[in-house]
Design a protein around this motif. Structure first.
Motif, PDB file in Angstrom:
ATOM      1  N   PRO A 107      28.699  46.661  51.376  1.00  0.00           N
ATOM      2  CA  PRO A 107      28.601  45.777  50.212  1.00  0.00           C
ATOM      3  C   PRO A 107      29.057  46.461  48.924  1.00  0.00           C
ATOM      4  O   PRO A 107      28.720  47.615  48.667  1.00  0.00           O
ATOM      5  CB  PRO A 107      27.109  45.469  50.147  1.00  0.00           C
ATOM      6  CG  PRO A 107      26.455  46.663  50.742  1.00  0.00           C
ATOM      7  CD  PRO A 107      27.399  47.211  51.772  1.00  0.00           C
ATOM      8  N   ALA A 108      29.815  45.768  48.138  1.00  0.00           N
ATOM      9  CA  ALA A 108      30.170  46.248  46.810  1.00  0.00           C
ATOM     10  C   ALA A 108      29.408  45.450  45.752  1.00  0.00           C
ATOM     11  O   ALA A 108      29.003  45.978  44.727  1.00  0.00           O
ATOM     12  CB  ALA A 108      31.674  46.106  46.583  1.00  0.00           C
ATOM     13  N   ARG A 109      29.265  44.190  46.042  1.00  0.00           N
ATOM     14  CA  ARG A 109      28.497  43.325  45.140  1.00  0.00           C
ATOM     15  C   ARG A 109      27.703  42.352  45.991  1.00  0.00           C
ATOM     16  O   ARG A 109      28.162  41.897  47.047  1.00  0.00           O
ATOM     17  CB  ARG A 109      29.441  42.542  44.231  1.00  0.00           C
ATOM     18  CG  ARG A 109      30.281  43.423  43.305  1.00  0.00           C
ATOM     19  CD  ARG A 109      29.804  43.339  41.892  1.00  0.00           C
ATOM     20  NE  ARG A 109      30.088  42.026  41.350  1.00  0.00           N
ATOM     21  CZ  ARG A 109      31.241  41.685  40.772  1.00  0.00           C
ATOM     22  NH1 ARG A 109      32.220  42.556  40.684  1.00  0.00           N
ATOM     23  NH2 ARG A 109      31.399  40.485  40.259  1.00  0.00           N
ATOM     24  N   LEU A 110      26.519  42.013  45.519  1.00  0.00           N
ATOM     25  CA  LEU A 110      25.683  41.039  46.210  1.00  0.00           C
ATOM     26  C   LEU A 110      25.250  39.964  45.231  1.00  0.00           C
ATOM     27  O   LEU A 110      25.115  40.226  44.035  1.00  0.00           O
ATOM     28  CB  LEU A 110      24.414  41.703  46.767  1.00  0.00           C
ATOM     29  CG  LEU A 110      24.563  42.862  47.742  1.00  0.00           C
ATOM     30  CD1 LEU A 110      23.199  43.479  48.020  1.00  0.00           C
ATOM     31  CD2 LEU A 110      25.155  42.365  49.038  1.00  0.00           C
ATOM     32  N   CYS A 111      25.019  38.803  45.750  1.00  0.00           N
ATOM     33  CA  CYS A 111      24.406  37.757  44.941  1.00  0.00           C
ATOM     34  C   CYS A 111      23.377  37.048  45.803  1.00  0.00           C
ATOM     35  O   CYS A 111      23.721  36.374  46.781  1.00  0.00           O
ATOM     36  CB  CYS A 111      25.451  36.770  44.428  1.00  0.00           C
ATOM     37  SG  CYS A 111      24.725  35.457  43.416  1.00  0.00           S
ATOM     38  N   ALA A 158      28.478  35.324  42.619  1.00  0.00           N
ATOM     39  CA  ALA A 158      28.787  36.646  43.170  1.00  0.00           C
ATOM     40  C   ALA A 158      30.248  37.012  42.996  1.00  0.00           C
ATOM     41  O   ALA A 158      31.098  36.158  42.825  1.00  0.00           O
ATOM     42  CB  ALA A 158      28.453  36.682  44.651  1.00  0.00           C
ATOM     43  N   ALA A 159      30.486  38.280  43.083  1.00  0.00           N
ATOM     44  CA  ALA A 159      31.858  38.734  42.962  1.00  0.00           C
ATOM     45  C   ALA A 159      32.670  38.256  44.133  1.00  0.00           C
ATOM     46  O   ALA A 159      32.157  38.094  45.227  1.00  0.00           O
ATOM     47  CB  ALA A 159      31.877  40.257  42.932  1.00  0.00           C
ATOM     48  N   LEU A 195      22.748  34.446  50.634  1.00  0.00           N
ATOM     49  CA  LEU A 195      23.167  35.764  50.153  1.00  0.00           C
ATOM     50  C   LEU A 195      24.680  35.837  50.257  1.00  0.00           C
ATOM     51  O   LEU A 195      25.242  35.584  51.316  1.00  0.00           O
ATOM     52  CB  LEU A 195      22.526  36.864  51.008  1.00  0.00           C
ATOM     53  CG  LEU A 195      23.066  38.280  50.789  1.00  0.00           C
ATOM     54  CD1 LEU A 195      22.821  38.758  49.361  1.00  0.00           C
ATOM     55  CD2 LEU A 195      22.437  39.251  51.789  1.00  0.00           C
ATOM     56  N   GLU A 196      25.297  36.179  49.142  1.00  0.00           N
ATOM     57  CA  GLU A 196      26.749  36.339  49.127  1.00  0.00           C
ATOM     58  C   GLU A 196      27.059  37.821  48.933  1.00  0.00           C
ATOM     59  O   GLU A 196      26.519  38.452  48.032  1.00  0.00           O
ATOM     60  CB  GLU A 196      27.357  35.510  48.000  1.00  0.00           C
ATOM     61  CG  GLU A 196      27.021  34.034  48.121  1.00  0.00           C
ATOM     62  CD  GLU A 196      27.424  33.235  46.896  1.00  0.00           C
ATOM     63  OE1 GLU A 196      27.286  32.001  46.948  1.00  0.00           O
ATOM     64  OE2 GLU A 196      27.850  33.838  45.894  1.00  0.00           O
ATOM     65  N   ILE A 197      27.909  38.331  49.766  1.00  0.00           N
ATOM     66  CA  ILE A 197      28.218  39.764  49.750  1.00  0.00           C
ATOM     67  C   ILE A 197      29.719  39.939  49.568  1.00  0.00           C
ATOM     68  O   ILE A 197      30.506  39.400  50.353  1.00  0.00           O
ATOM     69  CB  ILE A 197      27.794  40.436  51.077  1.00  0.00           C
ATOM     70  CG1 ILE A 197      26.326  40.136  51.384  1.00  0.00           C
ATOM     71  CG2 ILE A 197      28.052  41.941  51.026  1.00  0.00           C
ATOM     72  CD1 ILE A 197      25.950  40.402  52.844  1.00  0.00           C
ATOM     73  N   ALA A 198      30.085  40.668  48.537  1.00  0.00           N
ATOM     74  CA  ALA A 198      31.490  41.024  48.368  1.00  0.00           C
ATOM     75  C   ALA A 198      31.688  42.426  48.918  1.00  0.00           C
ATOM     76  O   ALA A 198      30.920  43.341  48.598  1.00  0.00           O
ATOM     77  CB  ALA A 198      31.877  40.980  46.897  1.00  0.00           C
ATOM     78  N   THR A 199      32.660  42.576  49.771  1.00  0.00           N
ATOM     79  CA  THR A 199      32.968  43.886  50.346  1.00  0.00           C
ATOM     80  C   THR A 199      34.384  44.277  49.909  1.00  0.00           C
ATOM     81  O   THR A 199      35.123  43.433  49.388  1.00  0.00           O
ATOM     82  CB  THR A 199      32.904  43.841  51.886  1.00  0.00           C
ATOM     83  OG1 THR A 199      34.040  43.113  52.364  1.00  0.00           O
ATOM     84  CG2 THR A 199      31.630  43.162  52.373  1.00  0.00           C
ATOM     85  N   PRO A 200      34.758  45.513  50.112  1.00  0.00           N
ATOM     86  CA  PRO A 200      36.119  45.902  49.722  1.00  0.00           C
ATOM     87  C   PRO A 200      37.199  45.098  50.443  1.00  0.00           C
ATOM     88  O   PRO A 200      38.322  45.008  49.972  1.00  0.00           O
ATOM     89  CB  PRO A 200      36.187  47.378  50.115  1.00  0.00           C
ATOM     90  CG  PRO A 200      34.777  47.829  50.089  1.00  0.00           C
ATOM     91  CD  PRO A 200      33.961  46.658  50.548  1.00  0.00           C
ATOM     92  N   VAL A 212      37.429  44.488  44.829  1.00  0.00           N
ATOM     93  CA  VAL A 212      36.203  45.041  44.263  1.00  0.00           C
ATOM     94  C   VAL A 212      36.121  46.505  44.620  1.00  0.00           C
ATOM     95  O   VAL A 212      36.594  46.941  45.647  1.00  0.00           O
ATOM     96  CB  VAL A 212      34.958  44.300  44.798  1.00  0.00           C
ATOM     97  CG1 VAL A 212      34.846  42.957  44.145  1.00  0.00           C
ATOM     98  CG2 VAL A 212      35.007  44.187  46.292  1.00  0.00           C
ATOM     99  N   ALA A 213      35.514  47.234  43.738  1.00  0.00           N
ATOM    100  CA  ALA A 213      35.432  48.674  43.948  1.00  0.00           C
ATOM    101  C   ALA A 213      34.385  48.993  44.981  1.00  0.00           C
ATOM    102  O   ALA A 213      33.469  48.237  45.188  1.00  0.00           O
ATOM    103  CB  ALA A 213      35.103  49.373  42.654  1.00  0.00           C
TER     104      ALA A 213
END
Lengths: 127, 358
Positions: A65-69, B267-268, B327-332, B357-358
């Motif tokens: 994960p880099a960002r979560l919401c 979320a991102a 739950l929303e998860i942004a991964t690389p 995303v970093a």
């Protein structure tokens, strides 16, 4: 509060709809602030600890994960995660946020704070 | 055909027996007292030509026709004229043909009774069907206007209505009360997942019906947020209906999504690029897998959903944020969505070509 974090906070927060924020630094110290009476600092800090653990747990599922919401009925908890295990949690009222760009910017800029990178530890796994 | 299309009930009878067609035209015209306008066709080609020129309230199709029989024609109509009210009738009814007719979209399956009582019964049924079709509300075609735009207008106007959506395979309803989306349902799906699935449909028809209270209100979020999430999922080609991937565009993946009208509000997301749905897992609240694609280990994804549910429950006890939605998860490399509701759990993992995303 570390100077770099202080500068970041002053530059980016508060945001429209932001009820509370909390930053967890690489040494696991927490800095939190509640902007209205919705949450208490203790509640926020306990939640952030859980949020960090939950994010770490995702690695065991091959998700990096880099960002979560976390979307709840009344609020959204945005979490920006860094490789050095620092994280920023923004507790935002669950309504259309007027300054979405500001929210995005804050989360991205948090990851760009230079001084946190000295102890960076890459997350394992990946999607 | 006259210019009374807005006033008269429009019927098209399709039967290979011209004498029978002439007979029913006389009988039903008389019975309706001039309230029906009746067109006839002796085969599917004539019927399609008429339907290209005129909108019909009801198309009545004979089961036993040469070349293209009634069942085939019903299925053809479902593709060429989705939402068209159709009725099958036959002089040689069987249980199997009745089942197939209704499954192919016929609203009624009637027997050809040539007695006065028989005509009267058929007339009453057809008249009621055409009346219901014309009184229930406006009908639109989504090829020219997005369903999201329709819904947005309804919410902005703080209207109360039920938006009925149908394609040749999918039926669904979205309940709007005073501008708030309060419920959606389609088959076994309910709540947000049904809403997102319906809003991802590319083609179909919709009717606005008067608002009726759903059995249960399953959606509480702000409509703006819901539509933004729907737009995002639609962009990503998420498919919620296993039988309708072509209608949602998911079959065309990977594809280059069009830019979303509404930017992300939560979320991102990784920078825009070709999006591919890598994994989808939909299961019931009891954990029974309803749909799965691309999951190497569905059991592990089920465990993840259970963990997310537990973690969300813990968070809910720590901070008063209400019911957990997702739950929303942004991964690389992409994005993951875990949605948990009492009656269903959904896991979707997508990937993008470009790391954002970093």
């Amino acid at each position: 509060m570390k100077e770099s974090l202080k500068q970041f906070i002053e530059a980016h927060l508060p945001l429209d709809g932001l009820a509370a924020w909390s930053a967890r630094l690489p040494d696991r110290t927490l800095t939190s602030h509640c902007l209205n009476g919705w949450f208490t600092p203790k509640q926020v800090e306990q939640a952030v600890t859980r949020l960090a653990l939950a994010a770490e747990n995702l690695n065991s599922h091959s998700i990096e994960p880099a960002r979560l919401c976390w979307v709840f009925e009344h609020a959204r908890i945005h979490v920006a995660l860094r490789g050095d295990k620092a994280c920023l949690a923004l507790f935002v009222e669950n309504r259309p946020v007027a300054s979405n760009a500001a929210l995005e910017s804050a989360l991205e800029e948090f990851n760009g704070i230079e001084s946190f990178r000295s102890t960076a530890v890459p997350l394992s796994g990946g999607v | 055909m006259s210019g009374n299309i807005n006033r008269l009930k429009q019927f098209l009878f399709v039967d290979d027996d011209p004498e029978f067609l002439a007979n029913i035209r006389d009988v039903f015209s008389q019975m309706s007292g001039g309230a029906w306008e009746i067109s006839t066709a002796e085969n599917h080609a004539q019927a399609l030509a008429i339907l290209q020129q005129h909108r019909m309230d009801v198309v009545v199709v004979d089961l036993d026709m040469p070349v293209v029989d009634g069942l085939q024609f019903l299925r053809l109509l479902a593709r060429t004229h989705p939402g068209q009210q159709t009725v099958m009738w036959t002089g040689r009814g069987t249980e199997m043909s009745q089942k197939e007719s209704l499954e192919s979209g016929a609203a009624l399956y009637l027997e050809k009774l040539i007695t006065p009582e028989g005509f009267s019964a058929v007339f009453a049924a057809l008249d009621a069907l055409a009346g219901a079709a014309s009184q229930e509300g406006f009908r639109g075609v989504m090829r020219r206007v997005g369903l999201q735009e329709v819904l947005q207008m309804e919410c902005l106007g703080r209207k109360s209505s039920v938006l009925e959506i149908f394609t040749n395979k999918i039926r669904g309803r979205i309940f709007i009360n005073e501008g708030m989306i309060v419920h959606a349902e389609s088959g076994a799906l309910q709540g947000e997942v049904a809403l997102y699935g319906l809003l991802a449909l590319r083609n179909g028809e919709f009717n606005f019906l008067p608002f009726t209270e759903p059995q249960r209100r399953t959606i509480t979020g702000q409509w703006e947020s819901l539509l933004m999430e729907a737009a995002r999922l639609s962009d990503e080609g998420a498919s919620f209906f296993p039988e309708a991937t072509a209608e949602t565009g998911a079959a065309a993946l990977p594809h280059s999504p069009e830019p979303a009208e509404a930017s992300v509000a939560d979320a991102a997301r990784p920078a825009a690029g070709p999006v591919r749905i890598e994994e989808t897992l939909l299961c019931s609240g009891a954990g029974e897998v309803l749909e799965e694609s691309g999951c190497k280990t569905p059991e592990e994804r089920l465990r993840l959903l259970e963990q997310v549910e537990r973690q969300a429950a813990q968070l809910s006890t720590l901070v008063p944020v209400g019911r957990f939605e997702r739950l929303e998860i942004a991964t690389p490399t992409g994005r993951v969505v875990c949605q948990v509701e009492p009656h269903m759990r959904l896991f979707v993992r997508s990937s993008t070509a470009k790391i954002g995303v970093a």
